[in-house]
Design a protein around this motif. Structure first.
Motif, mmCIF file in Angstrom:
data_model
loop_
_atom_site.group_PDB
_atom_site.id
_atom_site.type_symbol
_atom_site.label_atom_id
_atom_site.label_comp_id
_atom_site.label_asym_id
_atom_site.label_seq_id
_atom_site.Cartn_x
_atom_site.Cartn_y
_atom_site.Cartn_z
ATOM 1 N N ARG A 155 6.468 -0.017 4.647
ATOM 2 C CA ARG A 155 7.756 -0.308 4.029
ATOM 3 C C ARG A 155 8.854 -0.316 5.090
ATOM 4 O O ARG A 155 8.890 0.562 5.952
ATOM 5 C CB ARG A 155 8.081 0.730 2.962
ATOM 6 N N THR A 156 9.741 -1.282 4.991
ATOM 7 C CA THR A 156 10.838 -1.381 5.957
ATOM 8 C C THR A 156 11.791 -0.203 5.794
ATOM 9 O O THR A 156 12.287 0.069 4.701
ATOM 10 C CB THR A 156 11.599 -2.696 5.777
ATOM 11 N N VAL A 157 12.034 0.481 6.904
ATOM 12 C CA VAL A 157 12.974 1.587 6.939
ATOM 13 C C VAL A 157 14.302 1.137 7.540
ATOM 14 O O VAL A 157 15.377 1.526 7.092
ATOM 15 C CB VAL A 157 12.397 2.766 7.748
ATOM 16 N N LEU A 158 14.209 0.271 8.549
ATOM 17 C CA LEU A 158 15.411 -0.152 9.265
ATOM 18 C C LEU A 158 15.139 -1.504 9.904
ATOM 19 O O LEU A 158 14.066 -1.731 10.467
ATOM 20 C CB LEU A 158 15.761 0.877 10.354
ATOM 21 N N ARG A 159 16.118 -2.376 9.813
ATOM 22 C CA ARG A 159 16.060 -3.682 10.489
ATOM 23 C C ARG A 159 17.412 -3.908 11.148
ATOM 24 O O ARG A 159 18.455 -3.791 10.496
ATOM 25 C CB ARG A 159 15.765 -4.792 9.478
ATOM 26 N N ALA A 160 17.394 -4.188 12.447
ATOM 27 C CA ALA A 160 18.663 -4.348 13.166
ATOM 28 C C ALA A 160 18.490 -5.374 14.272
ATOM 29 O O ALA A 160 17.503 -5.326 15.019
ATOM 30 C CB ALA A 160 19.118 -3.014 13.753
ATOM 31 N N GLU A 161 19.443 -6.294 14.366
ATOM 32 C CA GLU A 161 19.510 -7.215 15.495
ATOM 33 C C GLU A 161 20.677 -6.772 16.372
ATOM 34 O O GLU A 161 21.832 -6.822 15.946
ATOM 35 C CB GLU A 161 19.711 -8.656 15.028
ATOM 36 N N LEU A 162 20.349 -6.304 17.575
ATOM 37 C CA LEU A 162 21.345 -5.686 18.444
ATOM 38 C C LEU A 162 21.475 -6.489 19.729
ATOM 39 O O LEU A 162 20.471 -6.739 20.417
ATOM 40 C CB LEU A 162 20.940 -4.248 18.766
ATOM 41 N N ALA A 163 22.691 -6.886 20.068
ATOM 42 C CA ALA A 163 22.978 -7.627 21.295
ATOM 43 C C ALA A 163 23.843 -6.766 22.201
ATOM 44 O O ALA A 163 24.826 -6.173 21.745
ATOM 45 C CB ALA A 163 23.676 -8.948 20.991
ATOM 46 N N GLU A 164 23.460 -6.697 23.464
ATOM 47 C CA GLU A 164 24.232 -5.954 24.453
ATOM 48 C C GLU A 164 24.467 -6.838 25.668
ATOM 49 O O GLU A 164 23.555 -7.542 26.126
ATOM 50 C CB GLU A 164 23.507 -4.681 24.883
ATOM 51 N N ALA A 187 21.080 -1.076 23.896
ATOM 52 C CA ALA A 187 20.646 -1.542 22.577
ATOM 53 C C ALA A 187 19.767 -0.491 21.899
ATOM 54 O O ALA A 187 19.891 -0.244 20.689
ATOM 55 C CB ALA A 187 19.907 -2.868 22.711
ATOM 56 N N LEU A 188 18.893 0.140 22.663
ATOM 57 C CA LEU A 188 18.014 1.164 22.091
ATOM 58 C C LEU A 188 18.779 2.424 21.721
ATOM 59 O O LEU A 188 18.440 3.101 20.741
ATOM 60 C CB LEU A 188 16.885 1.475 23.069
ATOM 61 N N GLU A 189 19.821 2.750 22.457
ATOM 62 C CA GLU A 189 20.663 3.894 22.083
ATOM 63 C C GLU A 189 21.368 3.614 20.750
ATOM 64 O O GLU A 189 21.497 4.511 19.908
ATOM 65 C CB GLU A 189 21.666 4.177 23.189
ATOM 66 N N ARG A 190 21.807 2.378 20.551
ATOM 67 C CA ARG A 190 22.395 2.012 19.259
ATOM 68 C C ARG A 190 21.349 2.075 18.149
ATOM 69 O O ARG A 190 21.645 2.490 17.019
ATOM 70 C CB ARG A 190 22.994 0.606 19.337
ATOM 71 N N PHE A 191 20.120 1.692 18.470
ATOM 72 C CA PHE A 191 19.028 1.782 17.494
ATOM 73 C C PHE A 191 18.797 3.233 17.075
ATOM 74 O O PHE A 191 18.600 3.529 15.891
ATOM 75 C CB PHE A 191 17.764 1.181 18.094
ATOM 76 N N LEU A 192 18.835 4.156 18.029
ATOM 77 C CA LEU A 192 18.641 5.571 17.705
ATOM 78 C C LEU A 192 19.762 6.093 16.806
ATOM 79 O O LEU A 192 19.524 6.915 15.911
ATOM 80 C CB LEU A 192 18.552 6.386 18.985
ATOM 81 N N VAL A 193 20.986 5.638 17.029
ATOM 82 C CA VAL A 193 22.093 6.016 16.149
ATOM 83 C C VAL A 193 21.827 5.512 14.726
ATOM 84 O O VAL A 193 22.010 6.245 13.742
ATOM 85 C CB VAL A 193 23.426 5.460 16.683
ATOM 86 N N ALA A 194 21.349 4.262 14.620
ATOM 87 C CA ALA A 194 21.037 3.707 13.299
ATOM 88 C C ALA A 194 19.904 4.479 12.639
ATOM 89 O O ALA A 194 19.904 4.688 11.416
ATOM 90 C CB ALA A 194 20.683 2.228 13.430
ATOM 91 N N CYS A 195 18.923 4.917 13.443
ATOM 92 C CA CYS A 195 17.831 5.729 12.905
ATOM 93 C C CYS A 195 18.366 7.035 12.323
ATOM 94 O O CYS A 195 17.967 7.458 11.231
ATOM 95 C CB CYS A 195 16.807 6.039 13.992
ATOM 96 N N ALA A 196 19.258 7.682 13.058
ATOM 97 C CA ALA A 196 19.827 8.945 12.574
ATOM 98 C C ALA A 196 20.566 8.747 11.262
ATOM 99 O O ALA A 196 20.465 9.568 10.341
ATOM 100 C CB ALA A 196 20.746 9.539 13.637
#
Length: 211
Positions: A155-164, A187-196
C-alpha cells in the motif's frame, strides 16, 4: 635521379604525416562518482525503527547513457564528451540513497535492492532529471526524484516528486558531479521530513518476504 629525389620527398612527406598523426592528443576519459554525504546528527524527536529497502531505481530514457548530461532549454539535451559516470548511473544513485538514509539513522536498517531478509517499507525511485541545466543566464545541477514508499502489504504510504537545484559557478563536469551529489542529498532530506509527517517509521502490520 629525379625518381630518387621524388621518392625521398614522398618518404619525407609520409614521415611528417605520421609524426603529425602521432602528436595528436588522444582525449582522456574521465570518470566521476557521487560524493558521499557527511553523516548528520540523528534527530531524537523523529520517529525511528523498522527496516527500509531501497528497491529499483529507474532512469528517464535520456539518462540511460553513462555520460554527464546537459539540458539547455525544454527539449535540447547533450553530453559532455569524454566525461562519464564511474558506474551505471542507476546503481550510483541507489548507493547514494542507501548511504544517505542509513546515515540519517531513522530506520533500524536500510537495505539495498538485493540484500536478503524482510522489510517493513519498500522505496522505489524514478530519476526524472540528473542534468546540468540552464537557469536564466546561469547553470545549475538539477536532480528530480520521483519517490514512492509502500508498506509491507504494497500500500502506498508516501509519493513525492522532489526537485533540487544547486548553482554552478562554471560549466564544469566535476562541479556538476558535486552539485548533483548535493542536490540528491537535499532531495532525500526533504523525503525524510515528509516521512516524519506521515508517521514513518512506525510499526508495520506485516513484512514483505525477502530473498
Amino acid at each position: 635521379m629525379r625518381r630518387g629525389r621524388r621518392a625521398r620527398l614522398v618518404g619525407l612527406a609520409l614521415a611528417a604525416l605520421l609524426a603529425a598523426c602521432g602528436s595528436v592528443a588522444v582525449p582522456e576519459r574521465r570518470t566521476y562518482r557521487l560524493a558521499p554525504p557527511a553523516p548528520a546528527a540523528p534527530d531524537p524527536a523523529a520517529p525511528h525503527g523498522g527496516v527500509l529497502r531501497v528497491g529499483a531505481v529507474e532512469l528517464a530514457a535520456d539518462l540511460a547513457s553513462d555520460r554527464l548530461m546537459v539540458t539547455d532549454g525544454p527539449v535540447r539535451v547533450f553530453a559532455y564528451p569524454d566525461h562519464h559516470w564511474a558506474g551505471p548511473l542507476d546503481r550510483l544513485i541507489a548507493d547514494a540513497i542507501v548511504t544517505v538514509l542509513r546515515r540519517a539513522q531513522r530506520f533500524d536498517h536500510v537495505k539495498g535492492e538485493t540484500d536478503r531478509g524482510d522489510e517493513d517499507w519498500l522505496l522505489t525511485v524514478r530519476v526524472l532529471d540528473f542534468h546540468q541545466s540552464a537557469e536564466g543566464d546561469r547553470w545549475c545541477a538539477l536532480a528530480t526524484l520521483d519517490l514512492h514508499l509502500a508498506d509491507a502489504r504494497g500500500r502506498t504510504v508516501l509519493r513525492a516528486e522532489l526537485a533540487e537545484r544547486r548553482p554552478l559557478d562554471a560549466a564544469d563536469p566535476e562541479a556538476l558531479a558535486l552539485g548533483l551529489s548535493a542536490a540528491t542529498t537535499a532531495a532525500l532530506e526533504r523525503f525524510l521530513v515528509a516521512c516524519a509527517v506521515a508517521g514513518v517509521p512506525r510499526s508495520a502490520d506485516s513484512r514483505v518476504p525477502g530473498g
